[in-house]
Design a protein around this motif. Structure first.
Motif, PDB file in Angstrom:
ATOM      1  N   GLN A 152      46.903   4.236 -29.491  1.00 16.72           N
ATOM      2  CA  GLN A 152      46.034   3.660 -30.226  1.00 16.72           C
ATOM      3  C   GLN A 152      45.763   1.911 -29.796  1.00 16.72           C
ATOM      4  O   GLN A 152      46.426   1.131 -30.487  1.00 16.72           O
ATOM      5  CB  GLN A 152      46.687   3.522 -31.672  1.00 16.72           C
ATOM      6  CG  GLN A 152      46.677   4.933 -32.284  1.00 16.72           C
ATOM      7  CD  GLN A 152      47.296   5.071 -33.668  1.00 16.72           C
ATOM      8  OE1 GLN A 152      48.516   4.884 -33.719  1.00 16.72           O
ATOM      9  NE2 GLN A 152      46.651   5.408 -34.475  1.00 16.72           N
ATOM     10  N   ARG A 153      45.167   1.796 -28.820  1.00 17.23           N
ATOM     11  CA  ARG A 153      44.824   0.431 -28.016  1.00 17.23           C
ATOM     12  C   ARG A 153      43.984  -0.504 -29.303  1.00 17.23           C
ATOM     13  O   ARG A 153      44.319  -1.775 -29.190  1.00 17.23           O
ATOM     14  CB  ARG A 153      44.198   0.600 -26.881  1.00 17.23           C
ATOM     15  CG  ARG A 153      44.698   1.133 -25.989  1.00 17.23           C
ATOM     16  CD  ARG A 153      43.802   1.401 -24.722  1.00 17.23           C
ATOM     17  NE  ARG A 153      44.508   2.156 -23.716  1.00 17.23           N
ATOM     18  CZ  ARG A 153      43.979   2.516 -22.566  1.00 17.23           C
ATOM     19  NH1 ARG A 153      42.754   1.913 -22.150  1.00 17.23           N
ATOM     20  NH2 ARG A 153      44.751   3.146 -21.601  1.00 17.23           N
ATOM     21  N   GLN A 154      43.506   0.172 -30.511  1.00 15.62           N
ATOM     22  CA  GLN A 154      42.693  -0.843 -31.377  1.00 15.62           C
ATOM     23  C   GLN A 154      43.634  -1.534 -32.034  1.00 15.62           C
ATOM     24  O   GLN A 154      43.459  -2.375 -32.706  1.00 15.62           O
ATOM     25  CB  GLN A 154      41.479   0.105 -32.084  1.00 15.62           C
ATOM     26  CG  GLN A 154      42.311   1.021 -33.097  1.00 15.62           C
ATOM     27  CD  GLN A 154      42.691   2.453 -32.326  1.00 15.62           C
ATOM     28  OE1 GLN A 154      42.765   2.318 -31.016  1.00 15.62           O
ATOM     29  NE2 GLN A 154      43.085   3.262 -32.978  1.00 15.62           N
ATOM     30  N   ARG A 168      43.775  -3.684 -39.537  1.00 12.67           N
ATOM     31  CA  ARG A 168      42.586  -3.328 -38.989  1.00 12.67           C
ATOM     32  C   ARG A 168      41.421  -2.850 -39.839  1.00 12.67           C
ATOM     33  O   ARG A 168      40.294  -3.131 -39.864  1.00 12.67           O
ATOM     34  CB  ARG A 168      42.781  -2.477 -37.776  1.00 12.67           C
ATOM     35  CG  ARG A 168      41.764  -2.082 -37.013  1.00 12.67           C
ATOM     36  CD  ARG A 168      41.991  -0.938 -35.895  1.00 12.67           C
ATOM     37  NE  ARG A 168      40.834  -0.693 -34.878  1.00 12.67           N
ATOM     38  CZ  ARG A 168      39.908   0.487 -35.306  1.00 12.67           C
ATOM     39  NH1 ARG A 168      40.325   1.027 -36.425  1.00 12.67           N
ATOM     40  NH2 ARG A 168      38.891   0.816 -34.619  1.00 12.67           N
ATOM     41  N   ALA A 178      46.496  -2.985 -31.223  1.00 15.71           N
ATOM     42  CA  ALA A 178      47.328  -4.064 -30.495  1.00 15.71           C
ATOM     43  C   ALA A 178      47.160  -5.457 -31.184  1.00 15.71           C
ATOM     44  O   ALA A 178      48.179  -6.142 -31.443  1.00 15.71           O
ATOM     45  CB  ALA A 178      47.001  -4.104 -28.885  1.00 15.71           C
ATOM     46  N   LEU A 208      51.013   1.913 -28.796  1.00 15.87           N
ATOM     47  CA  LEU A 208      49.712   1.039 -28.464  1.00 15.87           C
ATOM     48  C   LEU A 208      48.870   1.760 -27.281  1.00 15.87           C
ATOM     49  O   LEU A 208      47.605   1.477 -27.427  1.00 15.87           O
ATOM     50  CB  LEU A 208      50.090  -0.284 -28.182  1.00 15.87           C
ATOM     51  CG  LEU A 208      50.824  -1.211 -29.304  1.00 15.87           C
ATOM     52  CD1 LEU A 208      51.309  -2.609 -28.767  1.00 15.87           C
ATOM     53  CD2 LEU A 208      50.029  -1.205 -30.418  1.00 15.87           C
ATOM     54  N   LEU A 209      49.678   2.464 -26.387  1.00 15.34           N
ATOM     55  CA  LEU A 209      48.626   3.345 -25.522  1.00 15.34           C
ATOM     56  C   LEU A 209      48.011   4.382 -25.853  1.00 15.34           C
ATOM     57  O   LEU A 209      46.809   4.501 -25.680  1.00 15.34           O
ATOM     58  CB  LEU A 209      49.704   3.669 -24.376  1.00 15.34           C
ATOM     59  CG  LEU A 209      50.394   2.931 -23.306  1.00 15.34           C
ATOM     60  CD1 LEU A 209      51.387   3.565 -22.489  1.00 15.34           C
ATOM     61  CD2 LEU A 209      49.344   2.151 -22.577  1.00 15.34           C
ATOM     62  N   ALA A 254      55.354   0.573 -27.352  1.00 16.70           N
ATOM     63  CA  ALA A 254      54.568   0.690 -26.127  1.00 16.70           C
ATOM     64  C   ALA A 254      53.449   1.727 -26.180  1.00 16.70           C
ATOM     65  O   ALA A 254      52.431   1.916 -25.831  1.00 16.70           O
ATOM     66  CB  ALA A 254      55.119   0.435 -25.010  1.00 16.70           C
TER      67      ALA A 254
END
Length: 821
Positions: free
Chosen positions: A314-316, A259, A318, A311-312, A308
């Motif tokens: 740090q959704r960026q 990212r 995913a 990712l909740l 999971a």
């Protein structure tokens, strides 16, 4: 100047000495089967605590002092600057070497962390104190339990274990005081993971001789392929959990790096970013392949839940996570399908070629996907569709094999339910402080509701509850929450692997492996190193700072280089800014001059007392570890000898070094005369009051000594401690029969009748218990407990002995016996 060099040299020695200690612990975890068996750790712990004693004594006699100037905030010091020199704290850049040129106050943490969310603030500092305090409390609780535990040896083992964990945690945190030390911890993490992973894969694909690396089974409910990879840990579930920890840590790092590279590249492909991403993605395939080959459903589920949760938060990450891990997951699924067909039995050369080909394909495909997505700044739909297709193919390939184990009934899950119910009932006997170390292993035969085999309770939380009760469980939960807080605040990328350790420990006995506690504290130390105000500082080599200023840097918690940033923004004013900062610090020090001697004296006294206590504790642990190690060595020598005289001599020596081991007393008691044997068994029962083997040998000794009352008493106690042992039930009835025949031959008909009645009652209890278990089914009858034909014959002989000792009149009407003397 010489004093500054001495302090700097002492700091370097402390950091790299701690690095050596951490490396030794990691190597021991690899060589000693994950630090599972305490008896294999005695020699290493003797050396470990000896080194800790020497280090603490050296610090004590060297007069290592704490900081003399109290810490203060950088913002408060910056307020002393004139307005024309004042710079917003959000853009202060540390220019001193060793500070990695990262932002201060609002700097970033580890990879993937957003600026402004990390920091060795008051909350994180308190969390570190909580972790350290909880470790000390756990040691204190185990020390208190040494008074009257269920097993002295088990409690001593746990005390030594947690002393090792506490020392490892301290050394790991000490390594973070240097930039090179922090990098060393990261390198050690990778080396440890790859060593455990590749040793298991090479045992399957390359013919590497690793003992018991593969666990074979004929039950399809346990393994689809008939074999599961256990690696150096020799237990597939624990091995799978370790691989899940290392895998998720690398996946999060690769996703964060991808990212960041995609955001900075803006459609341009840069070679340095590709090289760094290659290093991040290098371990993904072997970790994923090892996890699949272990077939550990608990480890896979824990990894999925942890990912999971990450990712909740740090959704960026995913999309980068899906892209980075798609190719390694597909290649790992392909390797798993190929090896599962052969039962994990691959020829060395074809197996190595298969492993190398899948690894190379995973790397090349993964890098191509990353480069493709980077061209469109991470928004290339073709790359996302291809990654989704690879994930779908991998999931379909794995689910096609594991569908039966996932959807069908699980005998291991049902067995765990029995373990948990029995463990909770045992915990109710001592709810507040527990019954000492290794309580379940010492007492599970006495509390089991079915004849299962399981010396591990398969839950780290329940095991801790049994050992230290509610008090110890509360301390443990507080420590784990503090560690999660440190990771979540300073390095969110390290939070998922921590969650795997905590989740998997709830449903399996992975916490019995010392390796997992080392991983937990290593993750905590790495997360702590990600704090901006705990940023590691290397040797000050900046020529712009005078030696007095360099000494001042060590006396404040915030490096003084952070307070002199004006050179980068206000040309020509560096000297003025430096002088102003030094004057400000001098005024603050002078204002508190009346308080400083008292505070410094208290700090020095506290450090001195802590070092003295550490020296004493480590010295005691060194002595215990050496004695236990020496006793284990002598016991091993005795087991390898065929001469009873030599065995007796060696076992006596072993028992002098380690009088707490029940198995040593049992093996020696067989070689001793009756009276000496009884004295030895009674002495050993003081250290292991719940050991069924000691009780049974004592009962046999009284049987041989023709003491029927005591023999029956100890037999009953031994059967209460191990009631699903068919051999003991038969032997007890047989012993009563032989003693009754002995008294009948002497003409003592009354004693003979009493022994016959006692044997008859034992046979009747054995028959009723076996019938009760037979009606429940054979689902959890792992010990094969049933009423045997030999027991039926013993019952008939006891009836004959009763008939010979008393006048018998059989009443056929109601099927009962009426006995008349």
């Amino acid at each position: 100047m010489s004093a500054d060099k001495g302090k700097r040299r002492l700091q370097i020695i402390a950091v790299w000495g701690s690095a050596g200690m951490v490396t030794a612990a990691a190597a021991a975890a690899c060589m000693l089967r994950g630090l599972f068996f305490a008896r294999e750790m005695y020699g290493f712990m003797a050396v470990w605590f000896g080194l800790c004693t020497a280090a603490a004594a050296a610090c004590l006699f060297a007069g290592w002092r704490q900081a003399g100037i109290p810490a203060f905030s950088a913002k408060s010091a910056m307020r002393k600057f004139p307005a024309k020199l004042r710079i917003p704290s959000s853009i202060i850049i540390l220019s001193a070497p060793g500070l990695n040129k990262r932002l201060c106050i609002t700097g970033s943490g580890i990879e993937g962390q957003q600026p402004g969310k990390a920091g060795m603030t008051g909350g994180a500092g308190k969390a570190v104190t909580v972790v350290a305090g909880c470790l000390l409390l756990i040691l204190a609780l185990y020390a208190v339990q040494l008074r009257e535990p269920l097993s002295v040896l088990g409690t001593l083992n746990e005390l030594l274990r947690w002393g090792l964990y506490a020392g490892f945690a301290f050394c790991a945190v000490l390594c973070t005081g240097s930039r090179r030390g922090t990098r060393f911890l990261e390198a050690l993490w990778t080396m440890l993971g790859m060593t455990i992973c590749l040793s298991g894969l090479l045992a399957v694909c390359g013919g590497l001789p690793v003992p018991f690396a593969v666990a074979y089974t004929a039950s399809p409910a346990v393994s689809v392929a008939g074999a599961r990879l256990g690696g150096l840990l020799q237990y597939p579930n624990a091995f799978g959990a370790a691989m899940a920890v290392f895998l998720l840590e690398r996946v999060m790092a690769a996703a964060a790096g991808e990212r960041a590279a995609g955001a900075s590249a803006r459609g341009r492909l840069r070679a340095p970013d590709t090289a760094r991403q290659l290093l991040r993605m290098l371990p993904l395939f072997p970790y994923a392949a090892a996890l699949l080959l272990s077939e550990s459903r608990g480890a896979m589920l824990a990894a999925a839940c942890a990912a999971a949760a990450a990712l909740l938060l740090q959704r960026q990450l995913a999309a980068p996570l899906l892209i980075c891990a798609a190719a390694p997951a597909a290649a790992a699924a392909l390797l798993y399908r190929q090896l599962a067909r052969t039962g994990l039995a691959a020829e060395p050369l074809p197996g190595l070629l298969l492993l190398a080909g899948c690894w190379a394909g995973a790397l090349l495909a993964g890098l191509w996907l990353c480069r493709r997505s980077r061209r469109a700044a991470g928004r290339d739909p073709a790359a996302m569709l291809l990654a989704a297709g690879l994930w779908t193919a991998a999931g379909s390939a794995v689910l096609a094999l594991l569908r039966g184990r996932i959807s069908g009934p699980s005998p291991t899950a049902a067995a765990r339910g029995l373990f948990y119910r029995d463990a909770l009932r045992l915990a109710g006997e001592a709810p507040w402080l527990g019954q000492g170390g290794e309580t379940w292993r010492s007492a599970y035969l006495a509390v089991q509701s079915r004849p299962y085999v399981g010396s591990q309770v398969h839950s780290g939380y329940l095991d801790f509850l049994l050992n230290l009760g509610i008090a110890g469980g509360a301390v443990l939960l507080l420590m784990l929450l503090a560690a999660l807080y440190i990771a979540g605040r300073n390095a969110p990328g390290l939070l998922p692997p921590m969650l795997i350790i905590l989740l998997h420990g709830a449903v399996d006995f992975s916490w019995s492996y010392g390796l997992f506690w080392l991983l937990l504290f290593l993750l905590t130390a790495r997360a702590l190193a990600g704090s901006p105000l705990h940023r590691p500082v290397s040797r000050a080599r900046d020529a712009g700072f005078h030696s007095d200023t360099a000494d001042l840097h060590k006396r404040v918690s915030v490096p003084a280089a952070a307070l002199v940033p004006a050179a980068k923004f206000v040309p020509g004013r560096t000297a003025y800014a430096t002088k102003l900062v030094l004057n400000t610090l001098s005024r603050r020090s002078s204002a508190r001059q009346g308080q400083m001697p008292r505070i410094t004296s208290a700090q020095r006294s506290g450090v001195r007392e802590l070092l003295i206590a550490t020296v004493c504790f480590c010295l005691v642990c060194t002595g215990f570890s050496f004695k236990l190690w020496r006793g284990e060595v002598l016991f091993t020598q005795a087991a390898g000898s065929a001469a009873p005289e030599v065995q007796s001599i060696l076992l006596r020596k072993s028992l002098r070094y380690n009088p707490y081991a029940p198995r040593t007393a049992i093996n020696l008691a067989v070689l001793l005369p009756e009276q000496e044997k009884i004295e030895l068994l009674h002495s050993s029962l003081r250290y292991s009051p719940g050991d069924a083997g000691l009780h049974w040998l004592l009962a046999e000794s009284y049987l041989d000594g023709n003491d029927p009352g005591r023999a029956l008493y100890w037999m009953r106690r031994s059967l209460d401690l191990d009631r699903f042992n068919a051999v003991k039930w038969e032997s007890a009835a047989k012993g009563m029969l032989q003693m009754g025949q002995y008294f009948l031959a002497k003409g003592d008909r009354k004693s003979a009748a009493a022994m016959a009645y006692a044997g008859h009652e034992l046979t009747r209890g054995y028959r009723l218990l076996a019938l009760y278990e037979h009606n429940k089914g054979q689902a959890h009858n792992d010990r094969g407990f049933e009423f045997s034909v030999e027991a039926e014959e013993l019952g008939a002989k006891l009836d004959q002995l009763i008939a010979a000792a008393v006048q018998v009149r059989t009443v056929q009407a109601n099927g009962q016996d009426s006995l008349e003397p």
